[in-house]
Structure formats: C-alpha cells, structure tokens
Design an enzyme around this catalytic site. Structure first.
Site, PDB file in Angstrom:
ATOM      1  N   ILE A 460      43.839  11.539 133.915  1.00  0.00           N
ATOM      2  CA  ILE A 460      42.820  10.964 134.803  1.00  0.00           C
ATOM      3  C   ILE A 460      42.429   9.559 134.358  1.00  0.00           C
ATOM      4  O   ILE A 460      41.351   9.071 134.676  1.00  0.00           O
ATOM      5  CB  ILE A 460      41.580  11.876 134.883  1.00  0.00           C
ATOM      6  N   GLY A 461      43.336   8.921 133.634  1.00  0.00           N
ATOM      7  CA  GLY A 461      43.074   7.582 133.133  1.00  0.00           C
ATOM      8  C   GLY A 461      42.862   7.534 131.642  1.00  0.00           C
ATOM      9  O   GLY A 461      42.539   6.482 131.081  1.00  0.00           O
ATOM     10  N   GLY A 503      40.922  18.256 127.103  1.00  0.00           N
ATOM     11  CA  GLY A 503      42.310  18.142 127.534  1.00  0.00           C
ATOM     12  C   GLY A 503      43.305  17.997 126.410  1.00  0.00           C
ATOM     13  O   GLY A 503      44.204  18.827 126.236  1.00  0.00           O
ATOM     14  N   PRO A 588      44.378   5.125 118.482  1.00  0.00           N
ATOM     15  CA  PRO A 588      43.208   4.235 118.440  1.00  0.00           C
ATOM     16  C   PRO A 588      43.046   3.385 119.695  1.00  0.00           C
ATOM     17  O   PRO A 588      41.918   3.110 120.110  1.00  0.00           O
ATOM     18  CB  PRO A 588      43.481   3.351 117.211  1.00  0.00           C
ATOM     19  N   THR A 590      43.900   4.069 122.978  1.00  0.00           N
ATOM     20  CA  THR A 590      43.321   4.820 124.092  1.00  0.00           C
ATOM     21  C   THR A 590      41.954   5.395 123.726  1.00  0.00           C
ATOM     22  O   THR A 590      41.084   5.538 124.594  1.00  0.00           O
ATOM     23  CB  THR A 590      44.268   5.940 124.540  1.00  0.00           C
ATOM     24  N   GLN A 594      38.326   4.994 125.704  1.00  0.00           N
ATOM     25  CA  GLN A 594      37.472   6.105 126.129  1.00  0.00           C
ATOM     26  C   GLN A 594      36.041   5.946 125.636  1.00  0.00           C
ATOM     27  O   GLN A 594      35.082   6.175 126.375  1.00  0.00           O
ATOM     28  CB  GLN A 594      38.058   7.430 125.639  1.00  0.00           C
ATOM     29  N   GLY A 660      36.182  11.965 125.296  1.00  0.00           N
ATOM     30  CA  GLY A 660      35.964  11.369 126.609  1.00  0.00           C
ATOM     31  C   GLY A 660      34.512  11.287 127.022  1.00  0.00           C
ATOM     32  O   GLY A 660      34.163  10.486 127.901  1.00  0.00           O
ATOM     33  N   GLU A 661      33.632  12.082 126.411  1.00  0.00           N
ATOM     34  CA  GLU A 661      32.259  12.159 126.904  1.00  0.00           C
ATOM     35  C   GLU A 661      31.202  11.748 125.895  1.00  0.00           C
ATOM     36  O   GLU A 661      30.099  11.350 126.281  1.00  0.00           O
ATOM     37  CB  GLU A 661      31.988  13.586 127.410  1.00  0.00           C
TER      38      GLU A 661
END
Length: 698
Positions: A460-461, A503, A588, A590, A594, A660-661
């Site tokens: 999703i990117g 994921g 690192p 990617t 994020q 991611g969050e």
C-alpha cells in the site's frame, strides 16, 4: 546488490518506484479491459429513513446509460457478516450518503449525468448525530475494537486520586477524522463463465475474495481479487467496502466489466472514519512525580448498523507504572456512517489525550516532562503483568532530548519570542502493539539461478515487495537481485491484510520459513534443477498467532518546536523529531519514509484535520479535500526520524516490529504541548486552527 550479508537491513530502493513515477503502475480503476463501462453511485440525501419511491426513467433515457441498479432490481446477496456491505438490498437508509442507486453507463461522464437524473423520494425519520458525554443512549460495550476489554481496573483509583498530593483532572476532544488516500476506493470487476475477477484498491485481497465468495454464493476458487498497486489506505481499505460489491453487482447485471471509483465526497460516508472521542483523564501523583492513580475514560460514537468502538483508553494500560488505574469506554449509537480503522486506531487519539495530560502534570509538578515520563517507567506491563519483550522508551527519550537540545529549553511558558511569534517546544511518548497474523508463502528455486517468492501480501506504498525480497535473500543466502516477489493476488498463497503495522512481520515470517526450508532442500539436491524448479512452502498458523509470554510493543519519543503567531493565531511547526525503538529495522530507506509519513499525518491531526457533523442534515460538512485540510508542503518542516536498533528474540524470525503507525501516535501531543509552552495556554481540542488558538491568546 551482491553482498548477501547485508540484504536484510540494507537501504534497498523500492522495486516498483520507477513504475510509479513514470506512470507505468496500474491501479484498480485503470484497468482498460475490452468492453469496460463505468458506474456512479447515487447517495441518500436524508440522515435516517427509507426510500419511498425511486424514478430512474430520466436517467435511462440518457445516451450511453445502460442500466440503473436500485433495491428493486439489484442482484440479491447473501446476508453479509459486515452489514455495511448490504447495499441496494432494501429500502432502508441508515445514514446520509448510503447508496440508494448505481448508474452504469458507457463512459464515466454519462454515469455521472445519469446519477444526477435519478429522482428519489424518501420517508424521513427523526435522527440524532450528535455525540455528548452525557448522551442518554451511551452504554458500556463488551469489547472495544481489537478485542480489548472495554473496562479494566486495578487497585483503588478513586481513593488514590482523592489522596494524591498533586492532581490533574481534565478533558480532551478529538473530532472525527477521515481517511483520504491519494487513490480513492475503486474496483474493476468482470464475470467470465461464472467466475468473478476483480481488481480492487484493497489492503487485503484474501479477505475480499472470501467476502465476495460468500455474498455471491460462489466457491472461493471461482473468485480472484488483485491489488497490484494501492495508492494508500490508512485502514480504510482494510476490509471490503461497498465499492467492490457494487462493481461486482453491476458487472453481473450488465455482463460487462465495470469500474466503480468512489467520488471523494462519498468517502467520509462509505469507507469508515476515525470516530470522535471525548476523553476524561485524572492523574494523581506524589510531589516527586510518581503516579499513584491513572484514570482514562473515553466516550465515542458508532453507527446503528455496526458497532465499532475506538479503543482509545487502551494505551493508558501500557504506558506508565500507576498502581491504581481505571480505563473504560462508553459508546453512543447514532445515525452516522460506520466508523472504522484509521491509522493507529485507538493509539492516536488515546495517546494524544494521555500525553497531553502528562504534560499538564509536569507543569503542575514543576518537573521536566521528559524526566516525569522516565520516573514512571514500569518494570512490567501494568495491565497484564507480563514482562516486556523489549522496551527502550527511556533510551528514545534520552536520545531525542540530546538530538533536540532539550537541556537548553527554558521550561517557563511564553518566554521565547521572535517579533509577533511565540516559540515553544514539546515532547510526547508513543507506543504501538506488535501484531502478527498467520500467513502462507512459497519459495521456488528456478533452473536459471533465480528465486521466486509468492505470498498474497499487499503493497500500500510501504515497499512490501522490496522488504520481502530482502527477507528472502537473507534466508536463502543469495544476492537480492536474484529474488523476485509475486504479491497482490488472491490466487497466491493466502496472507493477512496490510493493517495494524503487522504486514511485514506476518508475511515476512512465512517467507523466511519457506525460504529456510527451500535452502535445506537445495542443500540436499545434487545436479541440475529440474525444469519446474524446486519449491518449498510455509504456513505460520499456530506459530505466528500463538500467545506470547511477553508484552510486545514498539515505543518512541516525539519532539516538536512550534511558532504561534499572536496576530493571526496561526501555528507553524518548525521542527519535528522522532526517535523509535521498533525491533530490527529491515530497510532504513523505506522505514524512514514510513516514520516521516506517520509524523506528517500526526501534524495534520494536530493542526489542520478535523470534521464537523452537521446536526440538522446528518452529514460531515468537510467532505472533500477543499474543506478537509491535509497538510500541504508549506506546513511540513524538516522532519527527522531516527531509531534504536533492538535485538528482540520474542517477535519473529526477522526480529522486527511494525513501524507504519507509531509515527502518528505521539506527534499531535508533542505539537499541542509545544503550543502550550509557547503561549501558556492549554488547548484541549483538536485541531489547533487559527480561530481556536487566537480566541484564547492573552
């Protein structure tokens, strides 16, 4: 990259990056299948009631309009587990924006014109869309989202608070927030000899396939769902949404491939939103700053068709050592669209309130807010008593303070200025749970020396293709360029969805296991490989989802410097810094993307993003990007993301935690605390827009 020793942990470039920036990447609505037509939904114009009559004759007379689906002629679906997918099945209107018709035409323009020509008469009922703390319909649910108990209590929080030397008793408000991915929700569906094939903008095609199979009463092997590229989701594409059901219904009705791309103005009504949350927090502490009592009570709303309870009080169960605590949720069913997941559900609003209250406590104690957090660091998880698999929050706070030059900060509010600008800085902690789901994967060695890894992961990117190839190369002991990944197709080995920062940990575990088994097979093989190659598979059911003896979370520290314009009330962020402890960082390049993306979204939550529910019309007034303001380039300063590499053996074979969050979780509180430091005014409602800030400036 030829150095196999650094395949995992190297800053590899995204494999699909060039396709995306050159326009070669194709998204769900861009599938130019022969004979494809377009569909446009007609949204309900009342907040509650039913369709009394619907006239499609004018629409059907328009050139290129093929058909209009309504509850009177649409294909009948099996009863869904998710009632938000029961579209065009009856005359009921549960909230404004609910689909009451779907116009199918040869072109997108004709479909839109046809939708405008549909005439609907309604029987309207009284509605209630207003959330209040004392709403008579509020109740205590059995669970909050994620299966968390709605209430938890330890010790005597009321008595401990009453006897505490220093007390904070305050409330915070977070408005409705909306998922606005760059790519709106879209699907292209076609039927071939009783087989349904769908290109969907989704965070998990395995679950979409299962859902469509049940709805249309098909064996799962007669449904294929593909999501090759997804332009963002932020939780709103985590489960099937109405667009994919509408596309499949229209394709069955017309016998043509059909694309449904949701108008952005309908996203707030049909794809979920972060529900508003009303927080009351009571903190009691000794004069030395040790928490004796912590109470976090949350009131939120849900729709009348589906219960969803934002788990915003849950972070308070993890963060600080308070021997007496109570965390609880109350929910009010209203005539509103169904809320759902939005990046860091629960943690983002919950930590905003908790970390703002901790800053208030630090001010009351005249104690440095970094030191207050460190002073209340728990030895074990306060709620369960489990040991932490790893917890380096203190190191994040210390490293962030060093990088931010925190020691030179004057703690007195309102002491720094530059002309009409007041300058302040703030800090917040962050946490996010480690979530891992079972997945399956295969790894194939080919005669030409290459390897193919297959798993129904979704990118999703985040760079999932690249990182999974790194996991595979590391497990196989081969150069990264020899590994190819196949993802985003429900015909591949089934996998969990891209959500909950789970994921990479979930898919990577299965990929690592499959590749490890393949490596063992290759070690025993002699001679040339057969033409089909050699394949090994893995299924992590029972291992990835096994109960852990440890409390597993990622942690972080956020620092912000802001200016507040005393003439206009405008808040500008000069600098954002995040330092994280999230296991082993697998890539690192990617990972930094994020972290920075999450922090930018947190900046929007703090300063620009917010929605208003119109009580009279039952509609979100900020329904597009002209009214719902996401940060623009000018709003985002230099954003720094750093991390402490953790060696945590209690996670997965890669030693990784989700990233991611956690970047969004503490950002809003750090900015809010910085605004207080700049102005001396404590703002307790987001977003901190100029009108709100200026009204309370001295």
């Amino acid at each position: 990259m030829a150095d196999t020793d650094t395949a995992l942990g190297a800053p590899a470039e995204r494999r699909e990056g060039r396709d995306k920036v050159t326009g070669l990447a194709r998204y769900a609505a861009e599938r130019t299948i022969s004979g494809r037509v377009h569909a446009w939904p007609v949204a309900a114009a009342i907040a509650r009631g039913s369709v009394r009559a619907i006239d499609t004759s004018e629409a059907l007379r328009l050139p290129e309009v093929l058909t209009v689906l309504t509850h009177e002629n649409a294909p009948r679906l099996a009863d869904p587990d998710d009632p938000t997918l029961a579209v065009l099945q009856n005359s009921r209107v549960p909230h404004r924006g609910w689909p009451v018709a779907l116009v199918v035409a040869e072109t997108l323009e004709a479909a839109r014109s046809g939708a405008a020509a549909v005439r609907v008469k309604y029987t309207a009922q009284d509605h209630d869309v207003t959330l209040t703390e004392n709403h008579p319909g509020a109740y205590a649910p059995e669970e909050a989202n994620g299966g968390y108990p709605a209430e938890r209590e330890h010790g005597d929080p009321g008595g401990a608070f009453a006897s505490a030397a220093v007390r904070v008793d305050t409330g915070y408000r977070v408005p409705p927030l909306h998922n606005h991915p760059m790519e709106p929700h879209a699907a292209t569906a076609r039927w071939n000899d009783g087989r349904l094939v769908v290109h969907d903008s989704s965070q998990g095609t395995t679950v979409v396939r299962a859902t469509l199979s049940a709805l249309f009463r098909l064996p799962e092997d007669r449904v294929t769902v593909m999501s090759e590229h997804v332009g963002g989701g932020f939780g709103s594409k985590g489960t099937p949404r109405p667009h994919v059901v509408l596309a499949a219904m229209a394709a069955r009705q017309t016998g043509r491939p059909v694309t449904v791309a949701m108008p952005r103005r309908l996203l707030p009504a049909l794809v979920g939103h972060r529900a508003p949350t009303l927080h009351r927090i009571r903190l009691g502490a000794t004069e030395q700053g040790s928490l004796t009592s912590l109470r976090h009570e949350v009131t939120t709303h849900t729709s009348r068709i589906k219960e969803f309870v934002e788990q915003a009080a849950v972070p308070a169960r993890i963060m600080y050592a308070a021997p007496n605590s109570r965390t609880s949720h109350r929910v009010v069913p209203l005539d509103v669209p169904s809320p759902s997941w939005m990046r860091a559900p629960g943690e983002a609003p919950g930590m905003y309130a908790l970390e703002s209250a901790m800053d208030e406590l630090a001010v009351a104690l005249r104690m440095d807010p970094v030191e207050l957090r460190i002073a209340n660091e728990p030895d074990t998880e306060p709620d369960s008593g489990k040991p932490f698999s790893s917890r380096h929050l203190v190191e994040c706070l210390r490293e962030g303070a060093r990088r931010f030059d925190w020691s030179h900060r004057d703690p007195r509010p309102g002491t720094r200025s530059a002309g009409p600008l007041l300058v302040g800085s703030g800090v917040s902690s962050a946490m996010y749970p480690v979530l891992i789901q079972p997945s399956t994967a295969t790894a194939q060695a080919r005669p030409d020396g290459s390897f193919v890894v297959r798993v129904n992961a979704i990118d999703i990117g985040t760079g999932a293709r690249t990182v999974l190839a790194q996991v595979a190369a590391d497990a196989l002991g081969v150069p990264l360029e020899r590994v190819r990944t196949e993802i985003g197709n429900s015909d591949l080995p089934s996998a969990s969805l891209a959500g909950g920062s789970s994921g990479t940990a979930s898919w990577g575990w299965a990929v690592h296991e499959a590749c490890t088994r393949l490596r063992a097979v290759l070690a025993e093989h002699t001679g040339a490989l057969p033409e089909p190659g050699l394949t090994a598979s893995a299924d992590t059911q029972g291992s990835a989802d096994a109960d852990s003896d440890y409390s597993r979370h990622a942690f972080g520290a956020h620092f912000a410097e802001v200016t507040v314009d005393t003439v206009t009330g405008e808040v500008r962020v000069r600098r954002l810094l995040g330092v994280y402890a999230a296991g082993h960082i697998l890539n690192p390049r990617t990972a930094r993307s994020q972290f920075i993306g999450g922090m930018t979204m947190g900046l929007g939550m703090a300063l620009t993003e917010g929605s208003t529910m119109d009580a009279a019309f039952g509609d979100f007034t900020e329904a597009d990007l002209a009214a719902y303001h996401v940060p623009a380039h000018a709003d985002v300063p230099a954003v720094e993301a750093h991390w402490i590499d953790e060696d945590d053996p209690h996670l997965n074979p890669m030693g990784s935690k989700g990233i991611g969050e956690i970047g969004i979780v503490g950002t809003a509180a750090a900015i809010g605390n910085a605004v207080h430091h700049a102005t001396g005014v404590r703002y307790r409602e987001l977003p901190l827009t100029p009108d709100r800030v200026l009204a309370d400036l001295p």
